[in-house]
Design a protein around this motif. Structure first.
Motif, PDB file in Angstrom:
ATOM      1  N   ARG A  51       0.874  -1.175   0.000  1.00 59.02           N
ATOM      2  CA  ARG A  51       0.000   0.000   0.000  1.00 59.02           C
ATOM      3  C   ARG A  51       0.906   1.218   0.000  1.00 59.02           C
ATOM      4  O   ARG A  51       1.945   1.229   0.661  1.00 59.02           O
ATOM      5  N   SER A  52       0.501   2.209  -0.765  1.00 62.02           N
ATOM      6  CA  SER A  52       1.302   3.429  -0.788  1.00 62.02           C
ATOM      7  C   SER A  52       0.365   4.629  -0.942  1.00 62.02           C
ATOM      8  O   SER A  52      -0.865   4.479  -0.945  1.00 62.02           O
ATOM      9  N   PHE A  53       0.963   5.786  -1.080  1.00 60.65           N
ATOM     10  CA  PHE A  53       0.220   7.035  -1.128  1.00 60.65           C
ATOM     11  C   PHE A  53       0.776   7.844  -2.292  1.00 60.65           C
ATOM     12  O   PHE A  53       1.996   7.984  -2.428  1.00 60.65           O
ATOM     13  N   SER A  54      -0.117   8.349  -3.126  1.00 59.64           N
ATOM     14  CA  SER A  54       0.346   9.096  -4.302  1.00 59.64           C
ATOM     15  C   SER A  54       1.179  10.306  -3.898  1.00 59.64           C
ATOM     16  O   SER A  54       1.990  10.793  -4.665  1.00 59.64           O
ATOM     17  N   GLY A  55       0.985  10.764  -2.638  1.00 58.96           N
ATOM     18  CA  GLY A  55       1.732  11.918  -2.147  1.00 58.96           C
ATOM     19  C   GLY A  55       3.083  11.545  -1.539  1.00 58.96           C
ATOM     20  O   GLY A  55       3.745  12.393  -0.946  1.00 58.96           O
ATOM     21  N   ASP A  56       3.487  10.291  -1.644  1.00 64.36           N
ATOM     22  CA  ASP A  56       4.808   9.871  -1.135  1.00 64.36           C
ATOM     23  C   ASP A  56       5.620   9.297  -2.301  1.00 64.36           C
ATOM     24  O   ASP A  56       5.735   8.084  -2.479  1.00 64.36           O
TER      25      ASP A  56
END
Lengths: 615, 351
Positions: free
Chosen positions: B187-192
């Motif tokens: 899982r990741s975050f488009s802002g990272d």
């Protein structure tokens, strides 16, 4: 049981009168799951081996064990292999249906029955042969489960005696059916002999039905349409199969898996030159086919009506992205529960225009096992040539029943992979545009991932000729017009109809698929019984070729005979007719879940003609 | 669309990758998504990842379903073949494509509605098969293209712009994927960008299904107070499990790592994932531990990000099928149409 028990037959007036040789239908009524299929196929095969044309039709429930099943074997010296409406010789093994089975027999029929069913008093115009199956099976084996399974072989023995079927052929057929299972063969042979000897000792022949050797099956084979289609797919060079189990289609993919495992291993590495995936549903099955085909595999799926409904959205995507796909539809009756194990030609309209928006798909219409085979190969070639989904519209009767055929012939033409862009073509046409009609036939050039040619982005209806997303009115309309042009090209490539124009005949009949076999018989009946000649056109594909319209023009009246309620093929034909052609078209339909028979066509056609005269 | 894939001589000083291509070769069409959409950031990371890994874009296939997310494949790797399929059905198209040509690298882009609602059936079975593909969910918790309805990944109690409260629990695509047999789940975050790029590179190098759920805020319909998929909410609740670094097979591991505080995973092609642990009980090779972590963080309203689960040596679907090394799609007629002797042999069985 005593000898006197069979004395009831003496009341039969027509017994021992005219012998009926090689022209009757035997129906075996059993309970499904009772192992009767071996006995039935042995009987069928033995008659076939005696050179007598034969066909076998299984009418089975949607159930694994415990519900009624009827298997009909028809011997026909004239070679009619469609269903015969009347049963002449009944084998009543199922207590649940025995009474009705006997009551619906025509006068003069015969019935072998399980003695405790006490059927002989039901009719005085039927010959009865009571057989004490349980008593006869007792000495053969102590194993209760085996008893149940080989019990049916006893009626094969009884019938062999009563119908004069060669016991040597019965044994040969049994060995063919059971392969190398020596123990099973021995057990079944004992039951077969017990039946034969019982009939010989106890049942004097009182019915007119006999099998006599002929030479009309020489060089022929017996197989099911689904097996023939599977062989066709393998010979077509299929490399990708995905499917979801559904009766009556499953046996196509299951046969195919068997053949592929045996014959499609890479000789050097032993690895598979194919992939078969059992999908999670029919939506995924067609999705996988489209994915595989998009990258250049020869891909197919097989299903029946419910699967066709689920595939609708992907069929449209295949049409608009112009990805080849081969879809077998082994047609059956209606949705959900009901008659999923009964035959029909009820998906014609839905398959022809499957999906939303403007879509039309080529349909191939096999009527024989050899066409299941040849049209499987045609379907792959057409799908790749036309870059579009192609449907092969078989049905339960053709797919799952056993048919006589001449051996399938090795393909004469090489595989056609269609218009694939290569260096030379790119040089010639100057620039690659995935959806540009370079040759004027509506068929564009295609590239696939990894082929070193330019890439494109496959998407639904909204694209221009370079495959870019577009909502422009002219892009959309141009694309649709080109797709319509491509469908006109399909008209020139699909199999042409088979036509028999009879000089002087004013009435024509059009039929397709398994309805053909009823037409063959009905035409003979109409000629012999009423002096009525019919011209005949057997459709082999949609879109209709010009020959179809020419045929209508040459007749005064044309009946389109099909196995659905709503005259589905007729509706497709009417869409393309001139008003004059339209006015000539009539319809004969058959939708009872059983294969159409010649007699029903004859009766219906005469009724229509009567009405025509009254008008 | 004729795209010339031959390498042009670069302008002096232009940055080239190990196969001699410049970043431009990895770009696609101009995005038509909203300015600030998380999906555009993901597209940028995909472009960088493929460029930095030096993968020939013509050896990649891009697939998607329907929705804002599914437009994305048009915005990267223009010289790769792409297929924008139908809603929720990208997994089946991808399955056929990957099996038919095993040499291609497949990237599937989906959304939370495309995967979690209409496509959940196909998603489940793709994970189960461990099909070699990078499966990206661009997850914004709503249907953007139809103007902001809740999707099945919307959290319980989160609100729409109109004030409507979501009263159903979310589907956690990561927990589901782990449970079902995917061999790489992140899982990741488009802002990272840093974490996302490292995960993407690892996913591209992994053999088997690499499923990445990327929280990707919808600036138009789901970036307000009350949303649990807004930029500010995700920034505040992002709990990285480890510092993810990726070392491709063609580079040497240079840094020294403390074996007590790092986990190193070697992929089938020799590339390495190095995870410097932040969460104490983080064990990405242990299924139960990964699932426990997901449940615990979720109950605290946090997003545990990073590589949640990895099983680098699990048999993938291609191996399972036992198909030839040569792609099925390019097998010649000599290998796909048996000879006459075979047909004769079959016909004999029906005599």
């Amino acid at each position: 049981m005593s000898v006197t028990a069979s004395a009831v037959q003496e009341t039969i007036p027509q017994a021992r009168t005219a012998r009926v040789v090689n022209d009757f239908a035997i129906q075996v009524a059993t309970v499904n799951g009772s192992g009767s299929q071996t006995a039935n196929l042995v009987l069928l095969r033995a008659i076939f081996q005696m050179g007598v044309p034969v066909s076998g039709k299984n009418m089975f429930p949607s159930n694994i064990a415990g519900l009624p099943t009827w298997y009909t074997i028809r011997a026909s010296s004239k070679g009619y292999i469609g269903r015969k409406k009347e049963v002449d010789f009944l084998v009543a093994m199922n207590p649940e249906t025995a009474r009705e089975d006997v009551l619906t027999l025509p006068r003069g029929a015969a019935a072998v029955y399980d003695e405790p069913l006490k059927l002989k008093d039901l009719r005085s115009d039927v010959v009865f042969y009571p057989v004490p199956f349980d008593k006869l099976i007792t000495p053969i084996t102590h194993d209760a489960k085996l008893r149940r399974l080989v019990r049916n072989m006893i009626y094969d023995g009884v019938l062999a005696k009563l119908l004069s079927i060669d016991m040597a052929q019965m044994e040969r057929a049994l060995r063919k059916q059971l392969g190398k299972k020596e123990k099973a063969i021995a057990l079944n042979l004992s039951a077969l002999t017990a039946g034969y000897e019982y009939a010989e000792a106890t049942l004097p022949k009182l019915d007119p039905f006999v099998i006599e050797p002929m030479n009309k099956t020489h060089g022929m084979i017996l197989l099911e349409g689904n097996a023939a289609a599977a062989i066709g797919c393998m010979m077509a060079g299929v490399t990708f199969v995905s499917w979801y189990p559904i009766t009556p289609s499953s046996s196509l993919c299951e046969s195919l898996i068997d053949y592929l495992k045996k014959y499609r291993k890479d000789p050097e590495t032993g690895k598979a030159t194919y992939a078969v995936i059992q999908a999670e549903d029919e939506i995924a099955a067609l999705g996988m086919v489209i994915g595989a085909s998009w990258v250049g595999a020869r891909a197919m799926t097989s299903t029946s009506g419910p699967g066709i409904s689920l595939m609708a959205e992907f069929a449209g995507l295949g049409y608009y992205t112009e990805v080849p796909a081969v879809i077998f539809d082994i047609q059956r009756v209606g949705p959900s529960t009901g008659l999923p194990t009964r035959t029909a030609q009820q998906d014609i309209l839905s398959a022809a225009v499957l999906s939303h928006g403007d879509t039309k798909h080529p349909l191939l219409l096999p009527s024989s096992v050899s066409e299941c085979y040849s049209m499987a190969m045609d379907a792959f070639d057409l799908a790749e040539r036309l870059q579009t989904p192609v449907f092969v519209m078989s049905d339960l009767d053709l797919g799952m029943n056993t048919w006589m055929s001449y051996p399938l012939e090795y393909p004469k033409k090489p595989i056609d992979r269609g218009k694939r862009l290569d260096e030379a073509t790119l040089e010639r046409i100057g620039e690659f545009a995935r959806y540009r009609d370079v040759d004027g036939d509506g068929i564009p050039y295609r590239t696939v991932p990894g082929d070193g040619m330019p890439a494109y982005f496959a998407r639904g209806s909204g694209h221009n000729e370079t495959a870019q997303y577009s909502e422009r009115a002219d892009d959309y309309a141009n694309n649709l017009d080109r797709l319509a042009r491509k469908f006109e090209t399909a008209r020139t490539l699909v199999p042409k109809p088979e036509i028999d124009l009879v000089r002087g005949a004013r009435i024509g009949v059009i039929a397709y698929g398994t309805t053909h076999w009823a037409i063959v018989e009905s035409r003979d009946q109409l000629k012999a019984e009423h002096g009525l000649d019919l011209s005949y056109l057997r459709l082999r594909a949609f879109p209709f070729t010009p020959e179809v319209f020419d045929f209508i023009d040459r007749c005064d009246r044309v009946y389109l005979v099909e196995q659905n309620r709503d005259a589905q093929m007729l509706s497709l034909l009417q869409m393309e007719c001139t008003p004059a052609q339209f006015a000539k078209l009539g319809s004969i339909r058959h939708y009872i879940g059983l294969p159409i028979d010649g007699r029903s066509v004859t009766t219906e056609l005469l009724k229509h003609e009567e009405e025509e005269r009254a008008r | 669309m004729s795209t010339d894939t031959t390498v042009q001589p670069p302008a002096p000083g232009k940055k080239l990758n190990r196969i001699g291509l410049e970043p431009l070769a990895y770009r696609g069409g101009k995005t038509t998504l909203c300015a600030g959409c998380g999906h555009n950031a993901i597209t940028e990371r995909i472009i960088e990842s493929f460029f930095e890994l030096g993968i020939d874009p013509t050896q990649v296939i891009k697939l998607s379903g329907i929705g804002c997310s599914s437009k994305a494949p048009a915005y990267f790797l223009s010289s790769a073949h792409g297929f924008n399929s139908v809603h929720g059905r990208m997994p089946s198209v991808a399955t056929g494509a990957v099996v038919a040509n095993r040499t291609m690298i497949a990237v599937g882009v989906s959304g939370d509605g495309d995967t979690g609602a209409i496509g959940i059936g196909q998603f489940v079975h793709l994970m189960r098969r461990n099909l070699p593909i990078v499966y990206i969910i661009e997850d914004n918790g709503c249907y953007g293209l139809t103007k902001g309805q809740f999707s099945p990944t919307a959290d319980l109690g989160s609100t729409l712009k109109t004030g409507v409260v979501n009263d159903l629990p979310p589907i956690d695509a990561c927990a589901l994927a782990i449970e079902l047999g995917a061999s790489f789940v992140a899982r990741s975050f488009s802002g990272d960008p840093k974490q996302l790029k490292a995960i993407l590179k690892a996913a591209i190098s992994h053999r088997g299904t690499a499923m990445i759920d990327v929280i990707s805020p919808c600036v138009t319909f789901n970036d307000h107070e009350g949303s649990t998929k807004s930029y500010s909410y995700v920034k505040d609740h992002d709990e990285p499990l480890a510092d993810v670094s990726f070392v491709p097979f063609f580079e040497q591991v240079t840094a020294e790592y403390d074996p007590g505080a790092t986990i190193a995973v070697t992929l089938h092609n020799g590339s390495k994932i190095v995870l410097r642990k932040m969460a104490e009980d983080y064990q990405p090779t242990d299924k139960m531990s990964a699932l426990r972590l997901l449940h615990e963080t979720m109950s605290r309203g946090e997003y545990a990000t990073g590589i949640l689960y990895i099983e680098p040596d699990k048999q993938d679907f291609i191996d399972l099928l036992g198909i030839t090394d040569e792609p099925l799609a390019t097998l010649p007629e000599a290998k796909t149409r048996p000879g006459k002797a075979v047909l004769d042999e079959i016909m004999d069985t029906f005599q």
